[in-house]
Design a protein around this motif. Structure first.
Motif, PDB file in Angstrom:
ATOM      1  N   ALA A  64      11.135   4.731  -0.353  1.00 32.07           N
ATOM      2  CA  ALA A  64      10.328   5.723  -1.076  1.00 32.07           C
ATOM      3  C   ALA A  64       9.172   5.082  -1.837  1.00 32.07           C
ATOM      4  O   ALA A  64       8.147   5.744  -2.083  1.00 32.07           O
ATOM      5  N   TRP A  66       7.161   2.990  -0.727  1.00 32.74           N
ATOM      6  CA  TRP A  66       6.039   2.796   0.192  1.00 32.74           C
ATOM      7  C   TRP A  66       5.307   4.101   0.494  1.00 32.74           C
ATOM      8  O   TRP A  66       4.268   4.092   1.157  1.00 32.74           O
ATOM      9  N   ASN A  67       5.852   5.203   0.028  1.00 35.81           N
ATOM     10  CA  ASN A  67       5.257   6.512   0.302  1.00 35.81           C
ATOM     11  C   ASN A  67       4.426   6.953  -0.902  1.00 35.81           C
ATOM     12  O   ASN A  67       4.966   7.411  -1.918  1.00 35.81           O
ATOM     13  N   CYS A  68       3.121   6.808  -0.795  1.00 32.89           N
ATOM     14  CA  CYS A  68       2.208   7.136  -1.892  1.00 32.89           C
ATOM     15  C   CYS A  68       1.227   8.220  -1.449  1.00 32.89           C
ATOM     16  O   CYS A  68       0.921   8.358  -0.254  1.00 32.89           O
ATOM     17  N   CYS A  87       1.409   3.945  -7.919  1.00 35.16           N
ATOM     18  CA  CYS A  87       1.832   2.999  -6.890  1.00 35.16           C
ATOM     19  C   CYS A  87       1.519   1.560  -7.276  1.00 35.16           C
ATOM     20  O   CYS A  87       2.278   0.639  -6.941  1.00 35.16           O
ATOM     21  N   PHE A 159       9.927   9.662   3.778  1.00 37.19           N
ATOM     22  CA  PHE A 159       8.516   9.857   4.128  1.00 37.19           C
ATOM     23  C   PHE A 159       8.138  11.305   4.459  1.00 37.19           C
ATOM     24  O   PHE A 159       6.958  11.623   4.510  1.00 37.19           O
TER      25      PHE A 159
END
Length: 288
Positions: A64, A66-68, A87, A159
């Motif tokens: 999670a 890495w999901n921006c 982030c 994602f």
């Protein structure tokens, strides 16, 4: 007398049987003498087992980060799962290291275990035994498939937002295909384990669909009742399939998995019938 004479003869068939018996005897696993190595094997075993059972929630939280998504007003990127956290507040090292330790390492360990499946080593059977021992030999690949299922579901959860239809479709399809695969192949050695796996996956599917429908309908009370009823039913079903085999062995004095026992006895009877009627020994014909 003819049977004993055949066993004591030096015919090529009997010699081959003796060679195979000696080879099987050589495959016996002897524990190492060093206590340090034994302790290391058990420590690695527990580490991999914990990573295996907690892979889905751990991987979902790690992925999670890495999901921006960028704020349309300011252009600053925030985490989708935690909109109040920027982030750039999390360094690259804090993202990469957990990803390697908790996601990459278990899969590398699984691939190493798959490559060592034919070896008879103390390290392999102690460290990776929990991954393979529950499965029948032809279906050990299910251990890797179940690990891929957890990773796939964690990627979907991390994602894809809840408003995306693809998220719900993928989760339902993965759970359904997994339950159908277990029902079709029966990969676990014990008969009850296959039933438990299919029932629990079907129950997870019912729970997930129930929660989705609760958000779309006005019958929230009925949905809550179904949800908590399923939560109560799941441990009861597991306990039933754990207590019943113990009851059959301790109280009734019979085999805990009668179907598996009958299948083994039938296979052995067929192999011996081939030996006595057609002269083909089971070890030569690979009937076992």
């Amino acid at each position: 007398a003819e049977y004993m004479g055949a066993l004591l003869s030096n015919s090529p068939e009997i010699l081959e049987i003796r060679d195979r018996a000696a080879a099987r005897q050589a495959l016996r696993i002897e524990p190492p003498s060093g206590r340090g190595f034994v302790l290391l094997c058990h420590v690695v075993h527990w580490v991999f087992m914990v990573l295996n059972y907690f892979l889905f929630p751990t991987a979902a939280q790690i992925l999670a980060v890495w999901n921006c998504a960028a704020d349309p007003a300011t252009g600053v990127k925030y985490l989708v799962s935690y909109p109040n956290l920027r982030c750039d507040a999390i360094s690259t090292a804090l993202k990469v290291v957990p990803t390697i330790v908790y996601i990459v390492v278990p899969f590398v360990g699984m691939l190493v275990a798959m490559s060592m499946a034919s070896e008879r080593s103390y390290f392999f059977h102690v460290v990776f035994g929990f991954w393979f021992d529950a499965y029948k030999s032809p279906y050990r690949m299910f251990a890797l498939l179940f690990l891929l299922r957890r990773l796939g579901l964690s990627v979907v959860v991390a994602f894809l937002p809840q408003t995306n239809l693809a998220r719900h479709v993928l989760i339902v399809v993965v759970l359904l295909l997994s339950a159908l695969a277990v029902f079709d192949k029966m990969p676990f050695y014990h008969h009850h384990a296959n039933h438990v796996e299919v029932a629990l996956q079907a129950l997870m599917l019912v729970l997930y669909v129930t929660v989705l429908l609760m958000n779309q309908t006005d019958n929230s009370a009925v949905g809550v009742a179904c949800f908590y009823g399923a939560l109560v039913l799941a441990p009861c079903f597991v306990l039933y399939n754990v207590v019943m085999p113990v009851y059959r062995v301790v109280v009734l004095g019979v085999w805990h998995d009668q179907n598996a026992r009958d299948a083994i006895v039938s296979r052995m009877a067929a192999a011996h019938k081939m030996w006595f009627e057609h002269g083909v020994h089971p070890l030569v014909a690979d009937a076992y």
